[in-house]
Scaffold this motif. Structure first.
Motif, PDB file in Angstrom:
ATOM      1  N   SER A   1       0.878  -1.222   0.106  1.00 17.05           N
ATOM      2  CA  SER A   1       0.199  -0.097  -0.042  1.00 17.05           C
ATOM      3  C   SER A   1       0.842   1.228  -0.015  1.00 17.05           C
ATOM      4  N   LEU A   2       1.967   1.257   0.544  1.00  9.05           N
ATOM      5  CA  LEU A   2       3.120   2.160   0.620  1.00  9.05           C
ATOM      6  C   LEU A   2       4.496   1.646   0.412  1.00  9.05           C
ATOM      7  N   ILE A   3       5.242   2.239  -0.468  1.00  6.83           N
ATOM      8  CA  ILE A   3       6.327   1.352  -0.502  1.00  6.83           C
ATOM      9  C   ILE A   3       7.632   2.389  -0.725  1.00  6.83           C
ATOM     10  N   ASP A   4       8.862   1.940  -0.367  1.00 10.98           N
ATOM     11  CA  ASP A   4      10.126   2.803  -0.425  1.00 10.98           C
ATOM     12  C   ASP A   4      10.624   2.675  -1.791  1.00 10.98           C
ATOM     13  N   VAL A   5      10.757   3.734  -2.593  1.00 13.77           N
ATOM     14  CA  VAL A   5      11.015   3.760  -4.154  1.00 13.77           C
ATOM     15  C   VAL A   5      12.151   4.833  -4.143  1.00 13.77           C
ATOM     16  N   GLU A   6      13.019   4.637  -5.284  1.00 17.17           N
ATOM     17  CA  GLU A   6      13.876   5.832  -5.770  1.00 17.17           C
ATOM     18  C   GLU A   6      13.463   6.345  -6.931  1.00 17.17           C
ATOM     19  N   LEU A   7      13.292   7.761  -7.137  1.00 19.67           N
ATOM     20  CA  LEU A   7      13.007   8.613  -8.295  1.00 19.67           C
ATOM     21  C   LEU A   7      13.931   9.660  -8.583  1.00 19.67           C
ATOM     22  N   PRO A   8      14.146  10.302  -9.624  1.00 19.92           N
ATOM     23  CA  PRO A   8      14.812  11.246 -10.185  1.00 19.92           C
ATOM     24  C   PRO A   8      14.641  12.366  -9.423  1.00 19.92           C
ATOM     25  N   GLN A   9      15.517  13.070  -8.847  1.00 18.54           N
ATOM     26  CA  GLN A   9      15.468  14.491  -8.114  1.00 18.54           C
ATOM     27  C   GLN A   9      14.754  15.550  -8.977  1.00 18.54           C
ATOM     28  N   PRO A  10      13.698  16.303  -8.606  1.00 10.51           N
ATOM     29  CA  PRO A  10      13.529  17.278  -9.593  1.00 10.51           C
ATOM     30  C   PRO A  10      14.300  18.617  -9.827  1.00 10.51           C
ATOM     31  N   ILE A  11      13.960  19.406 -10.630  1.00  6.68           N
ATOM     32  CA  ILE A  11      14.793  20.661 -10.995  1.00  6.68           C
ATOM     33  C   ILE A  11      13.651  21.811 -10.863  1.00  6.68           C
TER      34      ILE A  11
END
Length: 341
Positions: A17-27
């Motif tokens: 239901s909620l998971i740890d993920v890696e995403l690109p850092q926004p600009i």
């Protein structure tokens, strides 16, 4: 960057239901600030969105609309903030939320963090402070006074759901900036003591009929109602209690209300949704930044205290699932806060 999000709408008991993920850092660009998130708070809006707004296939949705952080970078059109500023904000429900190491937020929605509070203490305030302020002064149109003026008004505000996040700041703002008499509802000893501590003049039990209890206070008719939960359950009582031309302002989602019951007393019904300005890019969107700065000043002057009720540790999926579960069960007094990645 680290984020906590979800790929599908699931019950909170499901580990996905909620998971740890890696995403690109926004600009940052335009009027956006890039903020390094230090602490967050959890609100009913979080689990409502999680349960009802599934992301597109393959995407990760990041929620959360209460944060404290540091400005890391600014867009080319930013005029009010600089890198290094310590800020707090609720943000925009249509954009990536604050359950992330870094977040983009329009500068008009951001205030300077209260200097006298820790990051966790300050994170408890933004969304509920905006909601409570708009309820008090834009919908209920309560007369605003200088902080802790001794002048009393004839206004009597009934606050239903007073021990929750919005109620906890609503009572303080009403006590500090108005001359109204405040009636709070609570049923447990802990919540009763909490709302008294925050400034409620009277406390009634919402598990029992409200009209008889309020009539017994001998303080006159209720003039305003802040209905913070279960509006449909108390709506009939509101129409009985309110004086002619009284106002009801609600934040929940009742399934159906008979507005004809408002006619005889010429009552009015208002619906507060603090994301309305940001969702529709309102011309006065910067009102939210201004009121957050006003609340920050009131905190630092000692008029308003944090509404942090429980610190649930670091910002990660496991702790956020526990926070959502507590909110969904209705067990929270004050705000649930998490801090650090």
């Amino acid at each position: 960057m680290k984020v906590i999000g979800y790929k599908q709408s699931l019950e909170i008991s499901n580990p996905e239901s909620l998971i740890d993920v890696e995403l690109p850092q926004p600009i940052a660009s335009g009027r956006d600030l890039l903020i390094k998130v230090k602490a967050i708070a959890v609100n009913p809006a979080d689990y409502k969105v999680r349960l009802n707004m599934a992301p597109a296939a393959g995407e990760v949705k990041v929620i959360g609309w209460d944060a404290v952080g540091e400005v890391i970078a600014t867009g080319e059109s930013v005029s009010q903030f600089n890198p290094g500023d310590q800020v707090y904000y609720a943000g925009d429900i249509t954009r990536q939320g604050s359950n992330a190491e870094y977040q983009l937020v329009d500068e008009r929605l951001v205030g300077i963090k209260p200097k006298s509070l820790s990051d966790a203490e300050a994170a408890a305030l933004p969304l509920t402070a905006i909601t409570a302020w708009e309820l008090l002064f834009e919908h209920l149109c309560i007369k605003q006074q200088a902080p802790h003026s001794t002048e009393k008004s004839n206004e009597v505000i009934l606050v239903v759901g007073a021990a929750g996040g919005v109620g906890s700041i609503f009572i303080q703002l009403a006590k500090t900036l108005t001359g109204a008499t405040i009636i709070a509802t609570a049923s447990r000893e802990s919540s009763t003591e909490w709302v008294k501590k925050l400034g409620a003049d009277h406390v009634v039990d919402h598990t029992k009929p409200l009209p008889a209890q309020i009539d017994g206070l001998n303080i006159g008719s209720v003039t305003h109602v802040a209905s913070l939960n279960s509006t449909d359950a108390y709506y009939e009582a509101y129409t009985q209690l309110l004086a002619p031309f009284g106002k009801i302002a609600m934040i929940d989602d009742p399934e159906g209300l008979d507005i004809t019951k408002l006619k005889l007393k010429s009552l009015s019904l208002h619906w507060e949704f603090m994301f309305a300005r940001s969702m529709f890019n309102a011309v006065d969107m910067d009102e939210q930044g201004r009121l957050l700065n006003r609340v920050s000043d009131l905190v630092d002057q000692g008029f308003i205290q944090t509404t942090l009720g429980q610190h649930m540790g670091a910002i990660n999926a496991a702790n956020l699932r526990a926070a959502h579960e507590a909110l969904e069960a209705g067990r929270a007094i004050g705000k649930i806060v998490l801090e650090g990645f």
